[in-house]
Enzyme design. Structure first.
Site, short mmCIF file in Angstrom:
data_model
loop_
_atom_site.label_atom_id
_atom_site.label_comp_id
_atom_site.label_asym_id
_atom_site.label_seq_id
_atom_site.Cartn_x
_atom_site.Cartn_y
_atom_site.Cartn_z
N HIS A 179 0.87 -1.23 0.00
CA HIS A 179 -0.20 -0.02 -0.07
C HIS A 179 0.65 1.22 0.19
O HIS A 179 0.31 2.26 -0.52
CB HIS A 179 -0.85 -0.14 0.99
CG HIS A 179 -2.17 -0.93 0.78
ND1 HIS A 179 -2.51 -2.19 1.21
CD2 HIS A 179 -3.23 -0.64 -0.25
CE1 HIS A 179 -3.48 -2.65 0.68
NE2 HIS A 179 -4.03 -1.93 0.19
N CYS A 214 -9.91 -2.19 -11.33
CA CYS A 214 -9.38 -1.20 -10.71
C CYS A 214 -7.96 -1.39 -10.01
O CYS A 214 -7.59 -0.67 -9.23
CB CYS A 214 -10.45 -0.27 -9.56
SG CYS A 214 -10.93 -1.16 -8.26
C1 PEP Z 1 -7.05 -4.29 -5.41
O1 PEP Z 1 -7.15 -4.97 -4.39
O2 PEP Z 1 -7.00 -4.56 -6.43
C2 PEP Z 1 -7.74 -2.81 -5.06
C3 PEP Z 1 -7.87 -1.87 -5.87
O3 PEP Z 1 -7.67 -2.68 -3.75
P1 PEP Z 1 -6.45 -2.08 -2.68
O4 PEP Z 1 -5.32 -2.09 -3.71
O5 PEP Z 1 -6.65 -0.71 -2.20
O6 PEP Z 1 -6.48 -3.20 -1.88
#
Ligand code: PEP
Ligand code: MG
Length: 755
Positions: A372, A683
């Protein structure tokens, strides 16, 4: 090898006595070279050695004779060896002492004729090192074969430590002493992994500043002992206080870390070591640092992962203790604008603690592309390189550095021609950016007429100007947790509503998919209690927390509705793994809508889900029929589908979007959404990589959400591609067992599709 008991050497060299003499000698004024000369003379006398020499590293692999008592003076600054060459080179390479009564018979012996050392038979050499970095080698030699005692060895190692501290602090050997080139400050090129595109040139800034020890030799041993005890008491009290904080009481990762710290702060072995170093005449801070250096040297000899973890903990606690011993004012830690941040590891929260717009680049020793912190760096459009081995050891705050996030290169103290080449690259990027600007108003339509919608991912107010700049058609993923992570306490309903309202205003008529709070795993809110879990990525996170502890989720839904009054609202729930979860969350939102007066309701409400677990792809038809829209969270979906941790670099590279198994899954989701008439988008990070975006679009995903900087490159690729042909190429490769990614790259190159 005949060994004759030492007559002179050994007896005179009590470590403490040696340090005391050294302190007296160094108290007199003098430049770096004079001090080095004093040190070698003093050691030679104290140890009754005929020769004492200091070899210092110049560049990455040359050791140069920098001061000597006993060897030919004209060899100083001319005689040199490569690391690994001769006894001195071996000491530097292996980071450990070599002792022999008959150097000439030693298999590694190499004689430097210009020094006149051929007549010396006995040899004792120790590395001069600081936290795993070798700065040089300290040697004593005697003509007769003598065996140096353990005490000689200790005394020499102690002096080597003092030299290392002084060299680091620049008090002994100011930079540039030995000519134009700065010894040990030469350009270094390190290759890591690019995790956020872009190139930046700027001054280095260390997230954890190096603490420079003002004077490693103590005036008064008793006073140093008292200082150490006071600092330790303070450290223990601070740890206890942190452990008693309410948010920590319930357990969790924070608590484990603190418990480990407490264990170290009371560890008798470590405390004894510190006392011993002080007893030899080091200051309290030098003793702490010497213990660290010794631990690091042991670790380097045994690269056991358990030991490495232990060392990291010990290193952290030593750093905390040092901060209590060294005046904190001297270690102010504010980056200047345009700085490149260096850290061993960095959480997303720590990254967001830096003021917006100050950091131009980030380099991490650990970390992974899908973590993240990397996502936040990409969202903020800050070039990032991860897995840059030992980089925090080799860089100093203020060094000029280049970060190349495209290819994962880092240049520390680059030569002028490298800087010029990169400046050129920066100006080309600027031109490229301008060419993307020209595409801004044009649709992402493929050559065979498929219109793909391109959205941006965001989460911070700072992201919103990118909506206009990038030409994104809306926000396909708004990570609301980033707003929570920025706050030191849980944002109130009003604060949340204020932020969501601001987002809707900036988006104007463009849609925004608000994703409800997605915390857990590596996204931690310091003010929210989380239980300790073996597998946090598979644990209590996202919608699971929202449904089990509905107060927070309900408050967020109320805030979203309040912000959306009279406007369109799109809400999606993260990490939904089953139809029932979606139905519960959806019902909660509808309940809140029901409570509102008619004129306080949103103009329209669409409720969707993130598809991030394989189980949801196989959910009952009712899920696809009930959801107004579905967004595939490819980052999580892939880690669960391939059973490979996205945040672990060792496993995160074990899969790709174009893997036939994943493409099959994508085709199945597309078909189920088409059948149910449900909007579908993707996404995850892959949507922003032109080749992966083309592969996804060719499989029928016609809405992609990505970081703003990727909208231009993805649009350019789509406008140059025939998606039906691409699908044929991908499926052809799947059938023939050829690597799909390779086949697609080949096709794009042949057809001049910029990927
Ligand atoms: C994903 O898991 O692809 C997503 C967009 O959520 P995050 O990356 O915030 O876990
Ligand atoms: Mg996710």
């Amino acid at each position: 090898m005949s060994e004759i008991p030492a007559a002179g050497p050994g007896g005179a060299a009590s470590p403490r006595l040696l340090l005391r003499r050294l302190r007296q000698a160094l108290a007199a004024p003098g430049d770096g070279q004079q001090r080095l000369n004093q040190i070698v003379t003093l050691i030679a006398r104290s140890m009754a050695a005929e020769v004492c020499s200091v070899y210092l590293m110049r560049g990455q692999d040359i050791l140069q004779l920098s001061a000597t008592e006993g060897l030919k003076p004209e060899a100083v600054h001319t005689a040199q060896l490569k690391v690994g060459e001769g006894l001195v080179g071996v000491i530097a390479q292996q980071g450990r002492a070599v002792v022999t009564a008959n150097a000439r018979e030693h298999p590694e012996f190499r004689y430097l004729p210009e020094t006149g050392e051929e007549i010396y038979s006995s040899f004792l050499g120790v590395p001069i090192q600081k936290l795993g970095k070798t700065l040089g080698v300290l040697v004593v030699q005697n003509e007769r074969p003598v065996s140096y005692s353990e005490e000689d060895n200790e005394a020499l190692a102690l002096v080597a430590m003092v030299i290392a501290e002084m060299a680091e602090a620049g008090t002994l050997i100011p930079r540039g002493t030995f000519g134009d080139d700065q010894e040990n400050r030469e350009p270094i090129h390190i290759t890591g992994q690019g995790a956020a595109d872009g190139v930046a040139i700027g001054p280095a800034h260390l997230h954890e500043p190096k603490l420079l020890l003002p004077n490693p030799i103590a005036d008064d041993v008793v006073a140093e002992r008292v200082r150490l005890r006071e600092a330790l008491d303070k450290l223990r009290a601070d740890i206890d206080e942190m452990l008693n904080e309410e948010t920590i009481l319930e357990g969790g990762e924070h608590r484990d870390v603190l418990e480990t710290y407490r264990m170290f702060a009371n560890d008798p072995g470590w405390l004894r070591k510190l006392e011993e170093f002080i007893a030899t005449g080091l200051t309290a801070e030098a003793a702490v640092d010497a213990a660290r250096t010794e631990a690091r040297a042991k670790l380097n000899r045994s690269p056991d992962p358990y030991l490495r973890e232990r060392f990291n903990d010990l290193d952290d606690i030593a750093q905390r203790l040092l901060r209590r011993l060294i005046d904190p004012d001297k270690t102010g830690n504010q980056p200047e604008p345009g700085a490149i941040l260096f850290a061993r590891a960095l959480g997303p929260g720590e990254l967001m603690d830096y003021p917006r717009g100050v950091l131009a680049g980030i380099v991490l020793e650990e970390g992974s592309i899908s973590s993240h912190a990397a996502i936040v760096a990409r969202a903020l459009d800050i070039p990032l390189v991860v897995q840059a081995l030992n980089v925090t050891r080799d860089v100093d705050t203020g060094d000029t550095v280049i970060v190349n996030g495209d290819q994962g290169h880092i240049h520390l103290r680059p030569r002028d021609d490298v800087v010029t080449a990169y400046e050129e690259k920066l100006s080309l990027r600027l031109q490229e950016k301008e060419s993307f600007n020209a595409l801004r108003e044009l649709p992402a339509e493929s050559l065979d007429g498929t219109r793909v919608k391109l959205y941006m991912n965001g989460g911070l107010a700072a992201d919103l100007p990118s909506l206009n700049q990038s030409g994104a058609e809306g926000v396909g993923l708004l990570r609301t947790e980033l707003h929570f992570m920025l706050n030191k306490a849980m944002p109130t309903r009003e604060q949340q509503a204020g932020f969501y309202s601001h987002v809707l205003e900036k988006a104007d008529t463009r849609p925004v998919n608000f994703r409800t709070l997605d915390i857990g795993s590596d996204k931690v809110l310091s003010y929210l209690k989380q239980p300790r879990e073996e597998n946090p990525a598979l644990g209590w996170r996202a919608i699971r927390i929202g449904l089990d502890r509905p107060v927070v989720l309900r408050m967020q839904l109320q805030a979203l509705l309040r912000a959306a009054k009279g406007r369109n609202l799109r809400v999606m729930f993260p990490m939904v793994a089953a139809l029932l979860e979606f139905e519960k969350a959806r019902a909660m939102l509808l309940e809140e809508v029901e409570r509102l007066e008619e004129d306080a309701k949103p103009a329209s409400l669409k409720i969707g889900a993130m598809l991030e677990t394989p189980s949801l792809a196989f959910a009952q038809d009712r899920f696809f029929e009930t959801a107004d829209f579905i967004s595939i969270g490819g980052n999580d979906l892939m880690q669960f589908f391939f059973a490979a941790d996205r945040a672990n670099e060792k496993t995160a590279g074990r899969y790709e979007v174009t893997h036939p198994a994943f493409l099959s899954l994508i085709r199945m989701i597309v078909e189920r959404c088409e059948k149910a008439g449900t909007e579908l988008s993707f996404c995850g990070e892959a949507a922003g990589r032109p080749l992966d975006a083309l592969a996804l679009a060719s499989m029928g995903i016609t809405a992609l959400s990505m970081r703003p900087a990727s909208v231009g490159p993805v649009k350019r690729a789509i406008r140059a591609a025939n998606l039906a042909d691409l699908r044929k190429v991908a499926e052809g490769a799947e059938n023939e067992g050829v690597r799909v990614k390779q086949a697609l790259i080949g096709y794009c190159m042949e057809n001049l599709i910029p990927i």
